[in-house]
Every structure is written in structure tokens, then in C-alpha cells.
Design an enzyme around this catalytic site. Structure first.
Site, PDB file in Angstrom:
ATOM      1  N   GLU A  60      56.901 -26.134  38.729  1.00  0.00           N
ATOM      2  CA  GLU A  60      57.789 -26.965  37.935  1.00  0.00           C
ATOM      3  C   GLU A  60      57.066 -27.230  36.614  1.00  0.00           C
ATOM      4  OE1 GLU A  60      58.918 -30.676  39.762  1.00  0.00           O
ATOM      5  OE2 GLU A  60      60.024 -31.262  37.973  1.00  0.00           O
ATOM      6  N   ARG A 105      48.043 -27.166  51.657  1.00  0.00           N
ATOM      7  CA  ARG A 105      47.600 -27.383  50.283  1.00  0.00           C
ATOM      8  C   ARG A 105      46.095 -27.443  50.209  1.00  0.00           C
ATOM      9  NH1 ARG A 105      51.764 -30.016  47.329  1.00  0.00           N
ATOM     10  NH2 ARG A 105      50.384 -30.651  45.668  1.00  0.00           N
ATOM     11  N   LYS A 123      50.017 -33.333  39.812  1.00  0.00           N
ATOM     12  CA  LYS A 123      50.295 -33.338  38.380  1.00  0.00           C
ATOM     13  C   LYS A 123      50.615 -34.741  37.880  1.00  0.00           C
ATOM     14  CE  LYS A 123      52.993 -29.738  38.862  1.00  0.00           C
ATOM     15  NZ  LYS A 123      54.168 -28.919  38.653  1.00  0.00           N
TER      16      LYS A 123
END
Ligand code: ATP
Ligand code: MG
Length: 563
Positions: free
Chosen positions: A43, A269, A279
């Protein structure tokens, strides 16, 4: 007759194997797919970090290993948080890591028209409805893990009405938050994501790709699976938090008219100690000025690591070593450091730089004379040649490398004792000057002229120290770094900003380096002998002043390095 001998050169295939490669091997063997097509779907709402590197290496690595393709797709369904700056930085970082995407970069927004039509298809099938509950009410009606959800009073609107209302949403006739489109699935599902998920919401925001064309935007779960299918993705790989959402992924594809049905697989992850892989939190660090931008060398963003002196090869090697699985992936920072240390040990030229200079006067060396001593550029690579080191009556050594008195463990310069200068002579400390605070300001030495590159009988210096000529050198700035956080898991802290290490940056404004380092290029890396690996900062360095970032100390425990 002599048969021709076929010499088959063993092709070197260094391919990672993990549970995903097993799935792919099985799919290929059973003709469930003929070619591997993956995608990396960031994104564009921030810069990429080391966690993304894991996903990039996995997705692009699979495409490379299986002779397939990997798309770069911007998952751009939230115009409020996204920006073209991030799009550009992401492209740049993926390329820098050494990967090439298939064709042009793709955008979920490329499919907004198609997505809209698929939403109409669901409405037409009675599988989607316009809800006018407020976001708070929707949340309340959804129930919890222990309580079932409740149907919205708007759930059973006619298909006709839903078409009309959705059209009105699209035309901007509803205010933000007053209507949304929901899939009609099951308010009692044990999976929260299946309790009539919102698939379209209203946002009066300009989009970096589509401008003001839309005021309704599709949600991630609706968009992602359809984008994958439209692009012919075979293996849609994401992180474990999307495990439950796989049900919704499959539900959408099963209920619309579309040719392909990709499969989603989840892996764990990467969590790297002493760093943040979110982020949103990285954004805060930048926004609140805790760091000097997304590429601050203390940030474990790709751009921060690059500025710090990490190479693409070292990051790829790190991702290979940590592997891919469904287990928690908490990795020590030293694992990342080991990769760059190994890379730079092999590739960085050796140079000398004195970080905390102490003047040494060699009293029996003629005044006004300069010799040029030879230093090899790399101990393991003769082909990299050597450079000349000016040597005169006055030189600098590290303050830490001199003591008036010391025990036998201190193998550097001590009053009345000898030490060897790297690539140079044996010197002996005779006396020193001190200032009013008792700090040594100058050491007076003698040197053994016959000791250059040779042992001398009866003189056995215990150590070797680095040095720089006091007159012919380059003034450089050196920046030393420590972890940005005091705690190994800052992401788990209640207030991660409170765990920031205030001493993470130390600036040495006047270090003395070999003269050619004054002309080094931005991004170039060197080993400062006995200290560590340093890289020329690509932002702060100028023609007049080079700024060197500590990439990594020579030894694992940096407290032992003579920094
Ligand atoms: P963030 O919380 O940092 O915003 P994200 O998952 O929302 O992370 P995206 O831009 O959506 O960020 O991520 C693109 C891809 O990178 C996704 O497939 C995501 O699963 C993967 N990814 C993100 N963070 C990690 C991580 N720490 N380890 C492995 N893969 C990751
Ligand atoms: Mg995300």
C-alpha cells in the site's frame, strides 16, 4: 566406435525451499498451474521496511526460481493515506533490491471500473446491500468473538433499492459515513470478517491515480482477491494476519463471474529486534521529528538501510537466512549485521581513519620530511592493489590507543613501550603533555627507522595501531549509531516513542581520515581498520566535507570495538 561423451554441467540452482515451494512443486506436478505468477502488493502509504524486504524476496524470488513472473501492484484503495511520493520510493526500493517486476507497475485503482461492476453483480444476486447504519452502529451490530452479530435493519432491502442507493453513493449523494455497501454473508459466522463485511465506503478524497473520478472506494478484502484474479496470479502470498480473511477472499471469487481463482497462502511476518516494522509507527517517528526522514540511517526502512551502507546483496542474504514459515519470526539484529559484515569484509577497501585524534610527535624523524608508505587495499584481494600513505614527524592516533600506564592486556601504545604503526614503523612513547584537566594532549615518541615492514631483533611490539598523517589528511565527519530503541521489542511497548534511545546518534565533527577519503563518492563503503565499516552519506556529504555513517562495527559486540 567411440560414443560421444555428454558432459553435463551441473547447473547451480541455489533455491530456497519452504512450505510455499512445496505447495508450488505440488501444484506444478499435478497441473493445477503451469506457470508461477506472484505479486508484491504494497500500500503506498509509507516507505518500505525490512519486513517488506522479506515479502519482496519471497515473491520475486519465487518468480525467479520458477521462471515465472511477479507483479508489483500498488494496493491503493485508501486515497487519504496514500501519496505518489511513496509510489516512487517503493519502485525505487524494489529495483534497488535487485528485482524486476513483470510489465508495468499495476495499481488496484486500474480496476476500479471492474470492481464497481463486480459490486453490481453481487447486488444483482442479492449478495450485497447498502447499509445506512453509522460506523459505530455497524461495529456494535457485528458482535464479538464470544457473541454473534445482529442483522442490520437495512439488510433485506430489495435488489432494486440497493441498485438505486449504490448509484447514489457513487454520485456523491450521501455524506461520508452515512452509507456503505456490505456483502451479505453471515452475521453469525465464527469469523468476524465474514459478518457482512463492508466492501465499499464513501470518501470524498482525491486519489493519486484516479483524481476526483470516484467518491466511493472498494475495501482491501474485496479488491485484493479480484485484482489477483484479474492479473492471473497463481499464488497470492500474504502475512498471517490475513489467515481468517482467506475465507472472504474465496467467497468473493466464488460469487462473481471471473475466470481464475488464485489461492492465498500465509507466512509469518518478520519482527526484527530493536526495530519497528509498521509503517504507521515509522510515520510517527518521521512526523514527530524523532529521526531525520524515512531514510534516517537508524531506520530499518530499505532507504534507511541503504543510507546506512547496507547492500542489496546483504539484505537478500538476510532474507534467505531467516527463511519462510508460519512460526513466529523474531530475529536478532545481529543476524542482519552479520550479513552486511560478511559482504563488506569481502568487498570494502581498507582505509585508516582516526575518530578521536591524539597528536603524536616523532622526535627523531626529520622535520619537513614526508615519506610515502604503502598500504594494501584489501588483505584477501591482492588484485585490488595498494595506496600510498604520507608519513611525517607528526601523526594522529586514537586517544584510546594511548595510556600512560597499562597492564599487559593493553596491546597499544604505553609510555616507555613500543607499538607498531599499521603499514609503518615501530614507535616508542617517551613522554606526553597534558592539559589542566589531566587529559593527554600530545605524545612524544621515537621511531625505529629500520623497522618498516620488518621485525627488528630485541624489539617486539605487542600491538598494531592505526594512524593518519597530521598534515596530509582529510577532515571528515563521522556518525556513529546505536539501536534506535532501548528495548528489543519496541512494537510491543505501550508507548513505543518512550522506548527511543536518546543516544542513538553520536556525531564526531572532526575525525581525521586518509586523504583520499575526502574525495570518496556518495554511497561508497570502506573498512576503517580496527573500527568498523563506514559508508559515505548520500545526503549530507558535500564536495568539501564527507560524512561517514557507521554501517556496522568490526566485531559483533560493538562495545569491544575501539570506536
Ligand atoms: P505495515 O503495517 O508496515 O503498513 P502492511 O502489511 O500494512 O505493513 P503493506 O504495504 O500492505 O504493508 O505490505 C505489502 C506486503 O508486504 C504485504 O503482502 C505484507 O504482508 C508484506 N509485509 C508487510 N510487513 C511485513 C513483515 N514485517 N514481514 C513480512 N512481510 C511483510
Ligand atoms: Mg497494509
Amino acid at each position: 566406435m567411440i560414443m560421444p561423451v555428454e558432459v553435463i554441467m551441473a547447473e547451480e540452482v541455489i533455491r530456497s525451499t519452504n512450505f510455499i515451494t512445496q505447495i508450488i512443486d505440488d501444484d506444478l506436478a499435478n497441473n493445477r498451474c503451469t506457470k508461477v505468477h506472484t505479486r508484491f502488493p504494497p500500500e503506498p502509504n509509507g516507505y518500505l521496511h525490512i519486513g517488506h524486504a522479506k515479502s519482496i524476496c519471497l515473491n520475486f524470488g519465487l518468480a525467479r526460481d520458477y521462471n515465472g513472473e511477479c507483479n508489483l501492484r500498488f494496493d491503493d484503495t485508501n486515497p487519504v493515506k496514500e501519496d505518489i511520493e511513496y509510489v516512487e520510493s517503493i519502485k525505487n526500493d524494489v529495483k534497488w533490491l535487485g528485482f524486476t517486476w513483470s510489465g508495468e507497475p499495476k495499481y488496484s485503482s486500474d480496476y476500479f471500473d471492474k470492481l464497481y461492476n463486480y459490486a453490481l453483480e453481487l447486488i444483482g444476486k442479492g449478495l450485497a446491500y447498502v447499509d445506512e447504519l453509522s460506523p459505530d452502529e455497524i461495529a456494535k451490530y457485528r458482535g464479538s468473538f464470544t457473541e454473534p452479530g445482529k442483522n442490520s435493519p437495512y439488510r433485506d432491502r430489495s435488489i432494486e433499492e440497493n441498485f438505486n442507493l449504490f448509484e447514489k453513493m457513487k454520485n456523491g449523494e450521501f455524506k461520508e459515513g452515512t452509507a456503505c455497501l456490505r456483502a451479505k454473508i453471515d452475521m453469525n459466522s465464527p469469523f468476524m470478517c465474514m459478518r457482512d463485511p463492508v466492501i465499499y465506503r464513501i470518501k470524498f478524497a482525491s486519489h493519486h491515480q484516479t483524481g476526483d473520478k470516484w467518491c466511493i472506494y472498494p475495501m482491501y478484502d474485496f479488491t485484493h482477491c479480484i485484482s489477483d484474479a484479474l492479473e492471473g496470479i497463481t499464488h497470492s502470498i500474504c502475512t498471517l494476519e490475513f489467515q481468517d480473511n482467506r475465507r472472504l477472499y474465496d467467497w468473493v471469487l466464488e460469487h462473481i463471474t471471473i475466470d481464475s481463482h488464485p489461492h492465498q497462502y500465509e507466512f509469518s511476518r518478520l519482527n526484527l529486534e530493536y526495530s519497528i516494522t509498521s509503517k504507521r509507527k515509522l510515520h510517527l517517528l518521521v512526523q514527530e521529528g524523532y529521526v531525520d526522514g524515512w531514510d534516517d540511517p537508524r531506520m530499518t526502512t530499505i532507504s534507511g538501510l541503504r543510507r546506512r551502507g547496507y547492500t542489496p546483496a546483504s539484505i537478500r542474504e538476510f532474507c534467505k537466512r531467516i527463511g519462510v514459515s508460519k512460526q513466529d519470526n523474531n530475529v536478532e539484529f545481529s543476524a542482519l549485521e552479520a550479513c552486511i559484515r560478511e559482504d563488506l569484509n569481502e568487498h570494502a577497501l581498507r582505509r585508516m581513519a582516526v575518530l578521536h585524534p591524539l597528536k603524536v610527535v616523532i622526535e627523531n624523524f626529520p622535520e619537513g620530511k614526508t615519506e610515502e608508505l604503502e598500504g594494501i587495499n584489501h588483505p584477501l584481494k591482492e588484485e585490488l592493489g595498494s595506496r600510498l600513505l604520507p608519513f611525517s614527524r607528526e601523526i594522529y592516533i586514537e586517544q584510546d590507543d594511548f595510556r600512560e600506564e597499562a597492564n599487559k592486556k593493553f596491546k597499544r601504545l604505553v609510555l616507555g613501550k613500543e607499538v607498531r604503526l599499521r603499514y609503518g614503523y615501530i614507535i616508542k612513547a617517551e613522554r606526553c603533555d597534558k592539559n589542566e584537566n589531566g587529559e593527554v594532549t600530545c605524545v612524544y615518541c621515537t621511531y625505529l627507522p629500520e623497522s618498516l615492514g620488518k621485525d627488528v631483533p630485541d624489539h617486539k611490539p605487542k600491538g598494531v595501531i592505526h594512524w593518519v598523517d597530521a598534515h596530509d589528511n582529510a577532515d571528515v565527519e563521522v556518525r556513529l549509531y546505536q539501536n534506535l530503541f532501548n528495548t528489543p521489542k519496541p512494537g510491543d511497548a505501550e508507548d513505543f516513542l518512550a522506548t527511543i534511545n536518546k543516544d542513538s546518534l553520536q556525531i564526531i565533527a572532526h575525525a581525521k581520515a586518509e586523504r583520499d577519503l575526502g574525495k570518496a563518492h556518495k554511497g561508497e563503503s570502506f573498512q576503517f581498520e580496527r573500527t568498523g565499516y563506514f559508508c559515505v552519506d548520500n545526503k549530507l556529504s558535500t564536495d568539501e566535507l564527507k560524512v561517514f555513517n557507521l554501517t556496522v562495527a568490526l566485531k559483533e559486540d560493538s562495545s569491544k570495538a575501539s570506536v
